[in-house]
Design an enzyme around this catalytic site. Structure first.
Site, mmCIF file in Angstrom:
data_model
loop_
_atom_site.group_PDB
_atom_site.id
_atom_site.type_symbol
_atom_site.label_atom_id
_atom_site.label_comp_id
_atom_site.label_asym_id
_atom_site.label_seq_id
_atom_site.Cartn_x
_atom_site.Cartn_y
_atom_site.Cartn_z
ATOM 1 N N ASP A 52 -14.295 5.275 9.567
ATOM 2 C CA ASP A 52 -14.543 5.119 8.125
ATOM 3 C C ASP A 52 -14.970 3.679 7.854
ATOM 4 O O ASP A 52 -14.511 3.040 6.918
ATOM 5 C CB ASP A 52 -13.287 5.469 7.335
ATOM 6 C CG ASP A 52 -13.599 5.764 5.867
ATOM 7 O OD1 ASP A 52 -14.784 5.974 5.538
ATOM 8 O OD2 ASP A 52 -12.658 5.776 5.055
ATOM 9 N N LYS A 102 0.849 -1.188 0.000
ATOM 10 C CA LYS A 102 0.000 0.000 0.000
ATOM 11 C C LYS A 102 0.882 1.234 0.000
ATOM 12 O O LYS A 102 1.736 1.404 0.874
ATOM 13 C CB LYS A 102 -0.916 0.011 1.227
ATOM 14 C CG LYS A 102 -1.856 1.211 1.270
ATOM 15 C CD LYS A 102 -2.854 1.104 2.416
ATOM 16 C CE LYS A 102 -3.830 2.268 2.428
ATOM 17 N NZ LYS A 102 -4.854 2.147 3.498
#
Length: 338
Positions: free
Chosen positions: A227, A122
């Protein structure tokens, strides 16, 4: 989504990496780094440094700009190369395959070590959509007046990696963290797909309960995801859930903790009703959950600090935190010491 072009990585010379590192160091205090400063930091002759800079620009690893002053800056690809060089030296990343995910603030690629074991890489890209909005929404840079996108991306990656370590150690359903360098995180490759891609479930009620129980367990451990939605939940063929993406997490001491928790709960309820036609009679209530642990405090031992007044969990950025993050680039062991 496509293939990550790292074809030049193995062909770059030590001096070229020295120049890239010098630009990175210069960007600590300059938006654009002049050639003289690059040559000084890299300990290279001015003429030779200029030749190397031209090559790096040709390969899109550096960019030349003229604003109030003239100078050079790292591109995203140049910063990627610096991180990958170190990860390769650690024998963690040997090859890079295709892109397997993309977000507003990150790109995810499939990578493998020399033995062929696959991981997810990532790369944090803070400021890609709106650098101003990132600085407004993310306050873990509060000790710096004008943080660069390099610095914010590095902070974001460090924060997520440390959260992942702590959560994994406490048996939360998160990917196993492998390594972190600059804005890059290498983690376990999770089987399955994002929940939003799952159009049918074997047992929607069971999956819903599993997700809500995970939300409740976060709160019991003193954390709120902030989130928690179908884009940040992975589901495998056995309907097992894995939670991803953690930089925005806050403590249950946060002044808006209840609002954030209720928003997370509502996101899941709305998604399950629209996608699967499932609507539960009960759902978690923030004030009814008893906090049993405080991972915000535990995380401070791993490079995060906990602001008890605001409830924010921030990346350590001073000597007071016990672990200083000063933007000093991580040195490739193959390069001469500067």
């Amino acid at each position: 989504m496509g293939k990550f072009d790292v074809s030049m990585l193995r062909h770059l010379s030590k001096d070229e990496f020295r120049v890239l590192t010098a630009v990175e160091m210069g960007m600590k205090n300059h938006e654009l780094v002049p050639t003289a400063l690059i040559a000084s930091i890299a300990n290279l002759r001015h003429g030779g440094c200029h030749v190397i800079i031209r090559e790096l620009i040709k390969h899109r690893l550096l960019a030349y700009e003229t604003q109030k002053v003239e100078g050079y800056r790292l591109t995203c690809l140049g910063y990627d190369y610096l991180a990958l060089k170190v990860l390769a030296a650690r024998d963690i990343v040997h090859s890079v395959a295709s892109q397997i995910g993309v977000g507003k603030e990150s790109d995810i690629y499939l990578v493998a070590d020399e033995e062929g074991k696959e991981y997810a890489l990532k790369l944090h890209r803070l400021g890609r959509t709106s650098f101003k909005k990132v600085k407004e929404k993310r306050d873990y840079h509060k000790n710096r007046k004008n943080p660069s996108w390099l610095y914010l991306s590095r902070l974001s990656a460090l924060k997520e990696f440390n959260f992942m370590k702590v959560l994994h150690e406490h048996s939360f359903p998160v990917p196993a963290p492998i390594s972190n360098c600059r804005h890059a995180i290498v983690m376990e490759l999770v089987a399955g797909c994002p929940l939003y891609q799952a159009h049918e479930l074997n047992n929607a009620g069971k999956v819903y309960d599993n997700i809500m129980n995970t939300l409740v367990r976060f709160v019991r451990y003193g954390l709120i995801h902030c989130d928690f939605n179908e884009f940040n939940l992975m589901i495998d063929d056995d309907d097992q859930i894995t939670v991803i993406d953690f930089p925005q997490m806050v403590s249950t001491n946060h002044k808006n903790a209840e609002m954030y928790f209720e928003r997370d709960v509502q996101c899941i309820r709305t998604f399950f009703k629209k996608r699967y036609g499932f609507e539960a009679e009960n759902w978690p209530i923030f004030t009814e959950i008893k906090r049993e642990h405080n991972l915000g405090v535990v995380s401070s031992a791993s490079g995060l600090t906990h602001d008890s007044d605001s409830g924010e969990i921030q990346v350590a950025d001073s000597e007071e935190s016990g672990e200083e993050l000063d933007e000093t680039p991580e040195q490739d062991p193959d390069l001469p010491n500067q």
